[in-house]
Design a protein around this motif. Structure first.
Motif, PDB file in Angstrom:
ATOM      1  N   CYS A   1       0.628  -1.279   0.034  1.00 63.22           N
ATOM      2  CA  CYS A   1       0.509  -0.033  -0.172  1.00 63.22           C
ATOM      3  C   CYS A   1       0.568   1.572  -0.018  1.00 63.22           C
ATOM      4  N   ARG A   2       0.321   2.553  -0.564  1.00 61.98           N
ATOM      5  CA  ARG A   2       1.152   3.340  -0.952  1.00 61.98           C
ATOM      6  C   ARG A   2       0.149   4.615  -0.097  1.00 61.98           C
ATOM      7  N   LEU A   3       0.596   4.978   0.370  1.00 61.53           N
ATOM      8  CA  LEU A   3       0.393   6.570   1.125  1.00 61.53           C
ATOM      9  C   LEU A   3       0.436   7.418   0.509  1.00 61.53           C
ATOM     10  N   LEU A   4      -0.745   8.315  -0.713  1.00 60.95           N
ATOM     11  CA  LEU A   4      -0.368   9.922  -1.042  1.00 60.95           C
ATOM     12  C   LEU A   4      -0.308  10.570  -0.242  1.00 60.95           C
ATOM     13  N   ILE A   5      -0.056  11.724   0.692  1.00 65.83           N
ATOM     14  CA  ILE A   5      -0.353  12.707   2.086  1.00 65.83           C
ATOM     15  C   ILE A   5      -0.217  13.657   0.760  1.00 65.83           C
ATOM     16  N   GLU A   6      -1.755  14.425   0.901  1.00 66.86           N
ATOM     17  CA  GLU A   6      -1.729  16.576  -0.253  1.00 66.86           C
ATOM     18  C   GLU A   6      -2.799  17.000   1.200  1.00 66.86           C
ATOM     19  N   GLY A   7      -1.856  18.396   1.277  1.00 62.67           N
ATOM     20  CA  GLY A   7      -2.291  19.244   1.842  1.00 62.67           C
ATOM     21  C   GLY A   7      -1.786  19.540   3.381  1.00 62.67           C
TER      22      GLY A   7
ATOM     23  N   GLU B   1      -2.834 -10.218  -3.553  1.00 62.29           N
ATOM     24  CA  GLU B   1      -3.419 -11.454  -3.719  1.00 62.29           C
ATOM     25  C   GLU B   1      -5.050 -11.552  -4.575  1.00 62.29           C
ATOM     26  N   LYS B   2      -5.805 -10.947  -2.993  1.00 66.00           N
ATOM     27  CA  LYS B   2      -6.924 -10.693  -3.685  1.00 66.00           C
ATOM     28  C   LYS B   2      -7.110  -9.280  -4.329  1.00 66.00           C
ATOM     29  N   ARG B   3      -6.181  -8.803  -4.060  1.00 67.34           N
ATOM     30  CA  ARG B   3      -6.853  -7.616  -5.089  1.00 67.34           C
ATOM     31  C   ARG B   3      -6.182  -7.690  -6.884  1.00 67.34           C
ATOM     32  N   VAL B   4      -5.090  -8.287  -6.868  1.00 68.63           N
ATOM     33  CA  VAL B   4      -5.005  -8.958  -8.029  1.00 68.63           C
ATOM     34  C   VAL B   4      -6.511  -9.523  -8.509  1.00 68.63           C
ATOM     35  N   LYS B   5      -7.003 -10.894  -8.014  1.00 68.81           N
ATOM     36  CA  LYS B   5      -8.076 -11.662  -8.132  1.00 68.81           C
ATOM     37  C   LYS B   5      -9.480 -10.327  -8.364  1.00 68.81           C
ATOM     38  N   ALA B   6      -9.742  -9.354  -7.702  1.00 69.16           N
ATOM     39  CA  ALA B   6     -10.570  -8.445  -7.721  1.00 69.16           C
ATOM     40  C   ALA B   6      -9.531  -7.239  -9.176  1.00 69.16           C
ATOM     41  N   ARG B   7      -9.169  -7.627  -9.668  1.00 70.32           N
ATOM     42  CA  ARG B   7      -8.847  -6.605 -10.962  1.00 70.32           C
ATOM     43  C   ARG B   7      -8.585  -4.902 -10.227  1.00 70.32           C
ATOM     44  N   LYS B   8      -7.954  -5.390  -9.430  1.00 65.63           N
ATOM     45  CA  LYS B   8      -7.466  -3.636  -8.809  1.00 65.63           C
ATOM     46  C   LYS B   8      -5.726  -3.895  -8.515  1.00 65.63           C
ATOM     47  N   PRO B   9      -5.351  -3.106  -9.376  1.00 61.73           N
ATOM     48  CA  PRO B   9      -4.087  -2.900  -9.214  1.00 61.73           C
ATOM     49  C   PRO B   9      -3.613  -3.477  -7.984  1.00 61.73           C
ATOM     50  N   ALA B  10      -2.515  -4.082  -7.395  1.00 62.34           N
ATOM     51  CA  ALA B  10      -2.360  -5.343  -6.617  1.00 62.34           C
ATOM     52  C   ALA B  10      -1.305  -4.299  -5.495  1.00 62.34           C
ATOM     53  N   GLU B  11      -1.048  -3.475  -6.054  1.00 59.02           N
ATOM     54  CA  GLU B  11      -0.234  -1.705  -4.720  1.00 59.02           C
ATOM     55  C   GLU B  11      -1.675  -1.305  -4.370  1.00 59.02           C
ATOM     56  N   GLY B  12      -2.137  -1.179  -3.121  1.00 61.61           N
ATOM     57  CA  GLY B  12      -3.124  -0.273  -2.535  1.00 61.61           C
ATOM     58  C   GLY B  12      -2.999   1.222  -2.664  1.00 61.61           C
ATOM     59  N   THR B  13      -3.975   1.432  -2.455  1.00 57.17           N
ATOM     60  CA  THR B  13      -3.403   3.233  -2.011  1.00 57.17           C
ATOM     61  C   THR B  13      -4.667   3.929  -0.993  1.00 57.17           C
ATOM     62  N   LEU B  14      -3.949   4.963  -0.681  1.00 51.87           N
ATOM     63  CA  LEU B  14      -3.557   5.235   0.389  1.00 51.87           C
ATOM     64  C   LEU B  14      -3.989   6.292   1.177  1.00 51.87           C
TER      65      LEU B  14
END
Lengths: 154, 988
Positions: B360-366, B399-412
């Motif tokens: 998971c990567r963290l994006l910080i704004e503001g 693995e679950k993310r790939v199965k759900a057709r999402k990028p393997a890396e989550g975004t927070l």
């Protein structure tokens, strides 16, 4: 203690029939026109609060706390002594302000064994004067009173 | 590692570190500058010490980059200190740069600076100096003459360029400008100045010389104006580079040519100079004074008004304006950027990724959004919790993310921005979202919503159920979440600072948490209400609406059940509290039942109720003042507000009011009024809550447990009458809380159950737990119930549900005494516990028999439950126990010389004088300074422990861990010279 402090400079004042003194170094100021507001709590010895330049201070009814019945302090228009130690600050309502007196520390005596006032631990001792006894307050204790001290009934 | 990251998460600790380090590093700056004047051993030492201590504390907190850089710095300084390396201005330059980076690292440990090149420059310089040149060597002389030459050259060039410039300008004025000439002029100027800047660091007098030359340029003036007129965009750089030295030279010459001024302008330095550090107390005082000024202004305006002195009106309104803007300016000084807070999250996410095996990567704004300091401080915990939650429950495994057709890396995403005078923070993840069915199902199970109502709820309402106290869908207890802090705590914390939280969620697509916060805490929009003689302020955030009732309405809408009053409101029933009844009798104007007229509908995280008041006055933005500590202890007053007219209003604490009105306490669940203990609000302990066979809930204090193992029930095997399971390569005896539990687990074919592992007399045992309901903080307001079985030491209310508090020690003792079970634990009787010790009051320690009744232990503990428990088992162990209700009492007891006390056992969180203060007092008393002090507490943080050590606490023990506690006490009593030999008698 009495060896280190040569002289005590005391602000003296009257509550009921008793004279009190408190070290002037612990007095921040004396205020005679602050307006006191009552506080909705059930502590006998809390007269209220005053708004001192934006800071809200608890007003101690010292007379009530010590069980002195003849005192009016804290009930009507009153004089307040603002006592300040380290981090604590309280106002004491007094009946009458008197004078600043310099007293040799050696004259400060322990309270006699049969001396009985409620919460008398706030007293450091007493000084015998020709006109009567002068009870000397311990400012640290006065500023750090606990609920139990304040809730006492006379 | 996890330890250090925890330390770094402690904002107080970090703030302390930052402050100290910054002060030290600022000193370094000054000392370095002093060193530039000439060698000074003391200054070098000062620099060394400061850098060393920064390194030390950074290492302690786990700020590696700070530590590394400081280490390199220190190494070199050490050589300078021992005169194996000679400082020159180039070295000081490098060091100043390093110091700057250290400072920015200290301010924001997570910031990424190019440390490598920095360290390299430091090392390069060191290498260069490794072949030191004798001072008077020809090389230096040569260098010096070389420099002089270059300076002369450069000043000649400047002269020439000035002539050229003048020519160019003349041409310019004549309009017959040849396009070529202007760039040429500029180029010439540039050359001249590049020479100058190159020469600058080498020799100060040289630069002064150059600067003087430039003064001439400035004196020859109409120059900048002329240049501007001609070709502004090209000449701008030339102008500024001309102006700066001119200015510097002007100042230096006027102050009798002090050679320190560098003509090279450093924009960074000036940015530093534009901020100064001010202690918060000073700011607070300013805020107070500004508030006072506002009040005086109001009085003045009123007087001007009434005296009809027209001539003063203008002055009055001027003062009015200035005061208002001054107040605004001062308020803005309390603001801090949220990046202070946000910057620690990338690390958190990184650690969690590793721990949870997620990506998971963290994006910080503001990060530059500003908020009041107090709010930033209070926001740390809730935000951390929300981020942990998102990562743990929201983001799926790769693995679950790939199965759900999402990028393997989550975004927070963590965003902060201004909106409508408030600040909003959004935490958004693209994880699994909230599973509505499960939420509804859990909520119904827990009785949080009636089943029929649940099906009528909107999606949003359903998702927000997760904020209800007692709600937890976590099935697995991991050390990431399920740590006893629920979403309800997040909500309470945020509401405490006047904010709101809301969750949106798309199943399968992620969830979004919205937090709305006020900009500042010092001023709270409130409603002023009147009751009897008092004015109260109710924070607007807690108010939903006002109801005004006519007498005829009242009869229709008021319901009374068993003395409890409720009011019909929005198709439901709302508990009703009459404010007068919450006031002490002495404060009521008339002692009559309050008439119901105006009702304020209050909602806090936990309670919803109607508060009947005499009168609702105006909404007002009030300045909040702390209430004196004596008055704060009454529980229902949270502060004082000074109103515009100088009167004071008391800020009502809704929690306190609800408690005073005994709201939410079901009458039937209070076992006996006489044993009901008054609730102390700020003490709680984490507990594991489980369900017993008879359906009752039971709680085990979390700290008594070593760990909770999730196991396959088939692992537990029966041998004679013991249940044994393999545990870390050994046998672990497992107890059933209720007989037949294991059988039931097997019949139900549960695929897992839990075993809570705890230690008694250094032997580990397990307790079979079929289902963990929750892990959460429970109140320490325990009602003791002596009559029930020994395993249950009391009952406590958790969300109005009665929960039995288990005493695992008593329970295990009882089990171990059962005849079939062989008492194999007898061989380790280091600490007597439970009933064993009643018969034998003296136990063996080493070779001496100690009669513990010779020792008097003073126990300072304000929570009656703990006081009684601890007293009971200490007495069972044979000690003489004296008790006191708080630190002050304890201190009074100790101060009395006639009281003999051998050991002080003290709680930390106590009113009036807390444990720390008590320990300090004891340690500073000559008579008592050697008294052993053992702290027992539920406050189990490293910082607290460290502080404990500082104030002289010898041992730190957890409440209810009686074996360890007895051990510690015995150890302390027997250790060293603290007690006389008289207490020992030779064993017979």
């Amino acid at each position: 203690m009495s060896n280190t402090i040569k002289k005590l400079e005391l602000m003296t004042f009257q509550i009921g029939d008793y004279s009190f003194g408190i070290d002037i170094n612990d007095i921040q100021e004396i205020n005679c026109h602050a307006r006191m507001s009552k506080v909705p709590v059930d502590y006998e010895a809390v007269a209220g609060v005053i708004n001192l330049r934006g800071e809200v201070l608890t007003v101690i009814a010292l007379g009530k706390m010590l069980g002195i019945k003849s005192s009016n302090a804290g009930s009507g228009s009153s004089n307040y002594i603002v006592v300040k130690t380290a981090n604590h600050r309280v106002a004491i309502a007094v009946d009458k302000l008197k004078d600043v007196e310099t007293i040799p520390a050696s004259e400060l005596k322990h309270l006699p064994a049969n001396f009985k006032l409620s919460n008398q631990h706030v007293l450091m001792g007493l000084v015998q004067k020709p006109e009567g006894l002068l009870l000397v307050l311990d400012s640290t204790r006065v500023t750090q009173l606990g609920i139990l001290n304040l809730a006492v009934a006379c | 590692m996890s330890n250090t990251s925890n330390l770094a998460d402690d904002p107080e600790l970090v703030a302390e570190f930052t402050m100290e380090a910054m002060a030290g590093l600022t000193q370094v700056d000054q000392s370095l500058l002093a060193l530039e004047q000439g060698p000074d051993d003391e200054a070098v030492n000062e620099v060394f010490r400061a850098v060393h201590s920064v390194k030390g504390s950074a290492g302690f907190l786990g700020f590696e980059s700070v530590q590394n850089l400081a280490h390199e710095f220190e190494t070199i300084l050490d050589r300078v200190r021992h005169h194996t390396l000679k400082l020159n201005s180039e070295g000081i330059d490098v060091m100043l740069k390093v110091n700057d980076s250290l400072k920015s690292l200290v301010e924001a440990p997570a910031s990424h600076l190019d440390l490598e090149s920095l360290i390299k420059s430091l090392k390069d310089w060191e290498a260069k100096q490794n072949h030191p040149i004798p001072e008077d060597s020809p090389a230096v002389v040569a260098q010096a003459s070389d420099v002089e030459m270059r300076i002369e050259e450069s000043s000649n060039q400047i002269d020439a360029s000035i002539v050229q410039l003048a020519d160019g300008l003349e041409i310019n004025d004549n309009v017959n400008l040849e396009k070529k000439s202007v760039p040429e002029v500029i180029e010439a100027i540039r050359n001249a100045f590049s020479v100058e800047t190159a020469a600058a660091p080498v020799s100060v007098p040289a630069t002064l010389e150059v600067a003087k030359q430039s003064v001439k340029v400035a004196d020859a003036k109409p120059l900048p104006a002329a240049v501007n007129k001609a070709v502004p965009e090209i000449t701008a750089p030339a102008k500024s580079s001309l102006a700066v030295p001119a200015l510097n030279a002007a100042t230096t010459t006027s102050t009798s040519a002090s050679p320190t001024a560098s003509p090279v302008a450093n924009p960074k330095a000036s940015a530093h100079d534009s901020t100064i550090r001010v202690p918060v107390t000073v700011l607070e005082e300013l805020v107070t004074l500004a508030g006072e000024l506002v009040l005086s202004r109001n009085q003045l305006l009123r007087m001007i008004d009434s005296s009809k002195l027209r001539s003063f009106t203008a002055i009055g309104s001027r003062i009015d304006q200035v005061t208002t803007s001054m107040q605004d300016a001062i308020m803005s000084a309390r603001m801090q950027q949220v990046s202070i807070l946000f910057n620690r999250f990338p690390r958190l996410v990184r650690d969690l990724n590793q721990k949870l095996d997620k990506r998971c990567r963290l994006l910080i704004e503001g990060g530059d959004v500003e908020l009041d300091k107090t709010i930033i401080e209070a926001l740390g915990d809730p935000l951390t919790h929300l981020l942990r939650n998102s990562l743990d429950h929201g983001i799926e495994s790769p693995e679950k993310r790939v199965k759900a057709r999402k990028p393997a890396e989550g975004t927070l995403q963590l965003k902060a921005f201004h909106e409508g005078g408030k600040v909003r923070i959004i935490i958004e993840d693209d994880g699994a979202g909230v599973n509505r069915e499960r939420v509804v199902q859990k909520a119904i199970e827990r009785g949080l919503v009636p089943a029929d109502a649940a099906h009528r709820m909107s999606d949003r309402e359903i998702v927000n159920l997760i904020f209800k106290p007692g709600f937890s869908t976590a099935e697995v207890v991991s050390d990431v979440s399920g740590r006893g802090v629920g979403m309800d705590v997040v909500r309470t914390n945020i509401e405490r600072i006047g904010g709101t939280v809301d969750v949106e969620s798309d199943a399968g697509r992620g969830s979004r948490v919205h937090i709305t916060l006020p900009l500042t805490l010092a001023i709270i929009p409130s409603w002023i209400v009147q009751q009897d003689d008092f004015q109260f302020a109710i924070p607007e955030a807690a108010v939903i609406e006002f109801i005004s009732l006519t007498p005829s309405d009242i009869s229709k809408r008021l319901e009374t059940v068993n003395d409890s009053e409720m009011i019909r409101w929005r198709n439901g029933l709302l508990p009703l509290i009459r404010l007068r009844e919450c006031l002490p009798t002495s404060c009521r104007v008339i002692d009559r039942r309050q008439r119901i007229n105006k009702i304020v509908v209050i909602e806090t995280g936990i309670f919803q109720f109607g508060l009947a008041v005499d009168q609702v006055c105006d909404p007002e933005h009030v300045v909040v003042k702390p209430i004196g500590n004596h008055l704060g202890q009454c529980g229902y007053l949270e502060g004082v507000a000074v109103l515009g007219d100088g009167n004071v209003a008391f800020i009502l604490g809704m929690q306190g009011i609800a408690e005073r009105a005994r709201l939410g306490v079901k009458v039937e669940s209070v076992p006996d009024e006489s044993v009901k203990i008054d609730v102390k609000r700020n003490e709680s302990q984490a507990a594991v809550i489980l369900r017993r066979r008879n359906g009752n809930l039971a709680a085990i204090p979390r700290m008594v447990l070593q760990r909770i193992e999730r196991i396959d029930p088939t692992l537990i095997q029966k041998s004679t009458n013991k249940l044994i399971m393999p545990y870390r390569g050994e046998q672990l005896q497992v107890f059933e809380l209720d007989p037949g539990l294991l059988r039931r687990v097997r019949i139900q074919r549960l695929d897992h159950c839990y075993v809570a592992v705890f230690t008694i007399r250094e032997v580990e045992f397990g307790l079979l737990v079929p289902e963990i309901i929750d892990i959460r903080d429970i109140s320490t307001a325990v009602s003791m119930n002596e009559s029930v079985r020994r395993a249950v030491c009391g009952t406590v209310l958790v969300d109005d549900v009665l929960v039995e508090l288990l005493d695992l020690y008593a329970f295990a003792d009882e089990k171990l005494r059962e005849p079939v079970v062989i008492q194999e634990q007898k061989e380790i009787p280091i600490a007597p516990s439970g009933r064993h010790s009643i018969e034998s009051q003296s136990i063996e320690v080493g070779k001496v028999n100690v009669d513990w009744s010779q020792f008097t232990i003073l126990l300072a503990e304000d929570t009656p439950f703990f006081r009684n428990q601890v007293q009971k088992f200490l007495e069972q162990s044979g000690f003489n126990v004296r008790i006191s209700d708080d630190g002050q009492q304890a201190w009074q007891f100790l101060s009395d010389e006639s009281n003999k006390v051998d050991l002080l056992l003290t709680d930390i969180e106590m009113p009036i004088i807390d444990g720390f203060e008590l320990a300090l007092k004891v340690r500073s008393s000559p008579r008592l300074q050697d008294l052993p002090i053992v702290a027992i507490t539920s406050l189990h943080t490293e910082a607290a422990q460290r502080r404990g050590k500082d104030v002289g606490i010898d041992e730190w023990q957890i409440k209810l861990d009686r074996d360890k506690l007895t051990n510690a006490i015995q150890r302390q009593l027997l250790s060293g010279k603290r007690i006389s030999v008289n207490y020992f008698s030779e064993a017979t």
